[in-house]
Scaffold this motif. Structure first.
Motif, PDB file in Angstrom:
ATOM      1  N   PRO A 172       2.550 -40.171  36.996  1.00 52.71           N
ATOM      2  CA  PRO A 172       3.029 -39.755  35.575  1.00 52.71           C
ATOM      3  C   PRO A 172       3.620 -38.253  35.320  1.00 52.71           C
ATOM      4  O   PRO A 172       4.390 -38.312  34.509  1.00 52.71           O
ATOM      5  CB  PRO A 172       1.791 -39.886  34.672  1.00 52.71           C
ATOM      6  CG  PRO A 172       0.674 -39.712  35.651  1.00 52.71           C
ATOM      7  CD  PRO A 172       1.244 -40.273  36.882  1.00 52.71           C
ATOM      8  N   ILE A 173       3.077 -37.572  36.051  1.00 54.89           N
ATOM      9  CA  ILE A 173       3.605 -36.019  35.873  1.00 54.89           C
ATOM     10  C   ILE A 173       5.090 -35.738  36.502  1.00 54.89           C
ATOM     11  O   ILE A 173       6.069 -35.565  35.690  1.00 54.89           O
ATOM     12  CB  ILE A 173       2.859 -34.891  36.710  1.00 54.89           C
ATOM     13  CG1 ILE A 173       1.550 -34.872  36.148  1.00 54.89           C
ATOM     14  CG2 ILE A 173       3.515 -33.602  36.463  1.00 54.89           C
ATOM     15  CD1 ILE A 173       0.566 -34.095  36.700  1.00 54.89           C
ATOM     16  N   ALA A 226      -4.672 -40.460  43.603  1.00 52.13           N
ATOM     17  CA  ALA A 226      -4.671 -39.327  42.689  1.00 52.13           C
ATOM     18  C   ALA A 226      -3.652 -39.362  41.555  1.00 52.13           C
ATOM     19  O   ALA A 226      -3.931 -38.928  40.492  1.00 52.13           O
ATOM     20  CB  ALA A 226      -4.467 -38.291  43.857  1.00 52.13           C
ATOM     21  N   LYS A 227      -2.463 -39.699  41.735  1.00 51.22           N
ATOM     22  CA  LYS A 227      -1.308 -39.709  40.846  1.00 51.22           C
ATOM     23  C   LYS A 227      -1.609 -40.899  40.020  1.00 51.22           C
ATOM     24  O   LYS A 227      -1.442 -40.523  38.545  1.00 51.22           O
ATOM     25  CB  LYS A 227      -0.021 -39.910  41.472  1.00 51.22           C
ATOM     26  CG  LYS A 227       0.378 -38.401  42.262  1.00 51.22           C
ATOM     27  CD  LYS A 227       1.837 -38.869  42.828  1.00 51.22           C
ATOM     28  CE  LYS A 227       2.372 -37.636  43.564  1.00 51.22           C
ATOM     29  NZ  LYS A 227       3.756 -37.871  44.174  1.00 51.22           N
ATOM     30  N   THR A 231      -3.125 -41.830  35.113  1.00 51.33           N
ATOM     31  CA  THR A 231      -2.841 -42.760  33.843  1.00 51.33           C
ATOM     32  C   THR A 231      -3.893 -43.347  33.358  1.00 51.33           C
ATOM     33  O   THR A 231      -3.719 -44.057  32.203  1.00 51.33           O
ATOM     34  CB  THR A 231      -1.874 -43.777  34.594  1.00 51.33           C
ATOM     35  OG1 THR A 231      -2.911 -44.571  35.498  1.00 51.33           O
ATOM     36  CG2 THR A 231      -0.934 -43.563  35.448  1.00 51.33           C
ATOM     37  N   LYS A 232      -5.039 -43.007  33.805  1.00 52.10           N
ATOM     38  CA  LYS A 232      -6.217 -43.656  32.905  1.00 52.10           C
ATOM     39  C   LYS A 232      -6.477 -42.442  31.851  1.00 52.10           C
ATOM     40  O   LYS A 232      -6.454 -41.372  31.939  1.00 52.10           O
ATOM     41  CB  LYS A 232      -7.387 -43.688  34.109  1.00 52.10           C
ATOM     42  CG  LYS A 232      -6.942 -44.435  35.369  1.00 52.10           C
ATOM     43  CD  LYS A 232      -6.388 -45.733  34.959  1.00 52.10           C
ATOM     44  CE  LYS A 232      -6.136 -46.539  36.190  1.00 52.10           C
ATOM     45  NZ  LYS A 232      -5.421 -47.919  35.830  1.00 52.10           N
ATOM     46  N   TRP A 233      -7.276 -43.031  30.959  1.00 51.43           N
ATOM     47  CA  TRP A 233      -7.916 -42.474  29.880  1.00 51.43           C
ATOM     48  C   TRP A 233      -9.139 -41.586  30.567  1.00 51.43           C
ATOM     49  O   TRP A 233      -9.992 -42.375  31.069  1.00 51.43           O
ATOM     50  CB  TRP A 233      -8.251 -43.474  28.821  1.00 51.43           C
ATOM     51  CG  TRP A 233      -8.255 -42.673  27.297  1.00 51.43           C
ATOM     52  CD1 TRP A 233      -9.529 -42.193  26.819  1.00 51.43           C
ATOM     53  CD2 TRP A 233      -7.282 -42.499  26.364  1.00 51.43           C
ATOM     54  NE1 TRP A 233      -9.111 -41.625  25.370  1.00 51.43           N
ATOM     55  CE2 TRP A 233      -7.760 -42.012  25.349  1.00 51.43           C
ATOM     56  CE3 TRP A 233      -6.064 -42.729  26.629  1.00 51.43           C
ATOM     57  CZ2 TRP A 233      -7.069 -41.347  24.384  1.00 51.43           C
ATOM     58  CZ3 TRP A 233      -5.305 -42.291  25.656  1.00 51.43           C
ATOM     59  CH2 TRP A 233      -5.744 -41.599  24.362  1.00 51.43           C
ATOM     60  N   PRO A 234      -9.494 -40.302  30.083  1.00 54.21           N
ATOM     61  CA  PRO A 234      -8.826 -39.519  29.064  1.00 54.21           C
ATOM     62  C   PRO A 234      -7.888 -38.481  29.807  1.00 54.21           C
ATOM     63  O   PRO A 234      -7.320 -37.768  29.103  1.00 54.21           O
ATOM     64  CB  PRO A 234     -10.019 -38.620  28.605  1.00 54.21           C
ATOM     65  CG  PRO A 234     -10.827 -38.522  29.508  1.00 54.21           C
ATOM     66  CD  PRO A 234     -10.701 -39.956  30.370  1.00 54.21           C
TER      67      PRO A 234
END
Length: 666
Positions: A172-173, A226-227, A231-234
């Motif tokens: 995501p980053i 790790a990446k 994407t998981k909450w929180p």
């Protein structure tokens, strides 16, 4: 390009399809009648037929893999065909156009045989989305190979399910940063983040690498654990909040909603690829039909219009430049030319000033060149030349000394006798008329104006000024030079202030008049930003330099005698460069309070502030300073930063039915 085993599709117009002796299918994109490949309706329909043929061939064991490659020598796919965007008038139109494409890309991704994308040159927007739907991606290390998602600059974000696929591959980053900034990545940077799996040295090596990847069944790996954990909450909520804060530093949501909608999409659905794909279209559709996107697409077309000011076919190619004057502007022009690959000699009466000007380019070179050998090569191309020996070798000579007519005449007269045949002679003046400067030259028709804007590295526009005496071929070469250094040329008539300063000055002095009447400077600047200007007129005056503002005002007939501007200049308070002007500056930023102003009042005052600018833009068109209303809009947007999402001052005037006579009174 490839020896075909058979040709099941022989009537394609934009693709060439063949199957080689290994059973590898080759889909070569070569859009008919176009210099670059773009994904329009017909190319996508034909790609659908290719995918169907591969599905059939894979089922019959006749095809073992598919390679998607460009037959264009310098580009893969520049994105979706922006010319077709205007066909989508409603959200329903958008859904109707997107669904077949996203379904096609899903079919491509589900093919039971390896699908390899071979990339050379630009792979942007929809082109990158197509690449991400393939199983493996190979790119050339060529400096011209660039990958990215520029959609945010058009008021949208990726709409062919590239949002979900990019997060899957890069995490995501990196993926969100690419989509939120619209920046292009080099091939090596794209590989580092996960958009590309393999690099080769040249375009010629692509087919062999692709064939090997097919035969060995290579497949791209998604982002690591790790990446993906981000994407998981929180974690996703935290990232979204941080992204929203970074975006808010640059653009306002009501002006540019696309990045905010993209962050919402990630925040709500970024943990589920299929859910994000489904939600992507729902979030994308209203953006595509929004006024902001329509106007930003107009700005893109205006940028292409400016590039068209340069002749397409011109044998003259500038390789060496000589710049006279090593002050901030002259040194920065020299540095920019070096950064674009030219060799530059820099002249000044003061060797110390030359050394200072050259040293100041270190930051630019550090930003433009990532390796020490590249930076060292750039430094070697910027040559101190106190005696002006480079004049005789230069393809372009630019005078960038103090704005004093007699001094400019003297310097240019001395230089003119040493120019080589065919060299371009230009003056970087912001307010003096070219024919006045050319008086006394042995060949006045040779001189044109090249008006750069400060800071040179940031401002994309250069006014190419045609004096009454300037020959047309010199003007054309001036425009060609500007495009060669990756700027936008705007050909203007030689009048006081040309286009940009002529339009900008009444805007800035209208704001200063309000200050004389007791209006608060921070309130004025906030109102301008509420309208969409990148900074307010008072902060802009401080940034430009109050002495420069006063000088240009006198040239353009704006009297500031006895005003606060004159008092500040007399006291040596020149703005940002002296540390104090209308504002006090600290760490190169103006010190401001944290007051919150009424939104409705800011909108009213913002419209009032830009009214003189719009009126002067109309007058500039009427006076023929540039050739068309579109060029006026292009010059004002790229020369002043006029709110791009509004499409330009004359476009804004027409859209809001403001009669030109009433604009100045608004």
């Amino acid at each position: 390009m490839f020896k075909a085993k058979f040709h099941p599709l022989t009537d394609l117009e934009d693709w060439r399809f063949s199957v080689d002796e290994w059973g590898i299918a080759w889909a070569e994109f070569d859009r008919e009648g176009e210099s670059q490949n773009a994904l329009g309706r017909r190319p996508l329909e034909e790609l659908g037929r290719i995918v169907s043929a591969v599905e059939d061939g894979a089922r019959d064991k006749n095809i073992v893999g598919l390679v998607i490659i460009s037959a264009k020598p310098r580009g893969f796919i520049v994105g979706a065909d922006i010319r077709e965007f205007a066909e989508m008038k409603t959200e329903s139109d958008v859904y109707e156009r997107l669904r077949p494409v996203t379904a096609l890309f899903d079919r491509l991704e589900r093919l039971p045989v390896p699908v390899v994308c071979a990339i050379n040159g630009f792979c942007l927007g929809g082109g990158l989305e197509l690449a991400l739907a393939c199983h493996y991606r190979i790119a050339t290390r060529d400096a011209g190979t660039r990958l990215g998602f520029p959609e945010v600059k058009l008021g949208i974000f990726p709409g062919f399910n590239g949002t979900a696929r990019s997060i899957r591959q890069a995490g995501p980053i990196a993926a969100m940063q690419a989509m939120l900034t619209g920046k292009m990545l080099s091939a090596s940077a794209a590989r580092a983040v996960g958009f590309v799996d393999q690099l080769v040295d040249s375009r010629g090596a692509l087919p062999w690498a692709a064939r090997k990847a097919i035969l060995r069944g290579r497949k791209s790996k998604p982002a690591g654990f790790a990446k993906q954990a981000l994407t998981k909450w929180p974690a996703r909520e935290f990232l979204a909040k941080r992204m929203r804060g970074e975006v808010a530093k640059k653009v306002r949501e009501d002006h540019y909603p696309a990045p905010y909608r993209l962050i919402e999409l990630f925040e709500r659905h970024g943990g589920n690829e299929e859910a994000m794909k489904a939600a992507e279209t729902r979030a994308f559709a209203p953006l595509m039909v929004s006024d902001q996107s329509r106007n930003l697409r107009r700005v893109f077309k205006l940028s292409e219009l400016l590039k068209g000011q340069a002749p397409k076919k011109l044998a003259w190619k500038p390789l060496r430049a000589h710049v006279i004057g090593a002050g901030t502007m002259g040194a920065d022009i020299a540095g920019w030319c070096v950064a674009r690959g030219m060799e530059v000699t820099l002249q000044d009466v003061s060797p110390e000033q030359i050394a200072k000007g050259i040293a100041a380019q270190g930051k630019l070179f550090a930003r433009k060149f990532k390796t020490k050998p590249q930076r060292d090569a750039a430094k070697a191309r910027l040559i101190a030349d106190p005696n002006g020996e480079g004049v005789a070798r230069a393809d372009v000579v630019i005078e960038a000394i103090v704005e004093k007519l007699d001094i400019k005449r003297t310097v240019l007269a001395e230089v003119a006798n040493r120019l080589k045949p065919g060299a371009l002679l230009a003056t970087n003046t912001s307010s003096l008329q070219i024919e006045d400067i050319a008086a006394g030259l042995p060949d006045p028709g040779r001189l044109i104006g090249l008006h750069f804007f400060n800071p040179v590295a940031m401002m994309p526009l250069v006014e190419v000024v045609r004096g009454e005496q300037s020959r047309e071929d010199e003007v054309s070469r001036g425009a060609a030079f500007v495009t060669a250094i990756d700027k936008f040329p705007l050909i203007t008539k030689s009048v006081p202030g040309f286009l940009v300063n002529r339009v900008l000055t009444p805007y800035m002095f209208g704001a200063m008049k309000l200050i004389e009447q007791g209006e608060d400077k921070e309130r004025i600047d906030e109102a301008a930003r509420t309208f969409g200007m990148p900074m307010g007129p008072i902060e802009l005056a401080d940034t430009v330099g109050l002495d420069v503002c006063a000088h240009v005002a006198r040239i353009l007939g704006f009297s500031s005698e006895g005003s606060r501007l004159d008092r500040l200049v007399a006291a040596g308070k020149l703005g940002k460069k002296s540390g104090e002007g209308f504002y006090v500056w600290k760490d190169r930023k103006p010190l401001k309070g944290d007051r919150v102003f009424d939104r409705v009042e800011m909108e009213r005052l913002g419209r009032e502030l830009v009214a003189p600018l719009i009126a002067e833009a109309q007058k500039s068109l009427d006076d023929g300073i540039v050739a068309s209303a579109d060029l006026v809009d292009a010059g004002v947007i790229f020369g002043t930063g006029f709110a791009p999402f509004r499409g330009g001052p004359l476009h804004y005037q027409a859209e809001h039915a403001l009669p030109s006579a009433a604009v100045a009174e608004q």
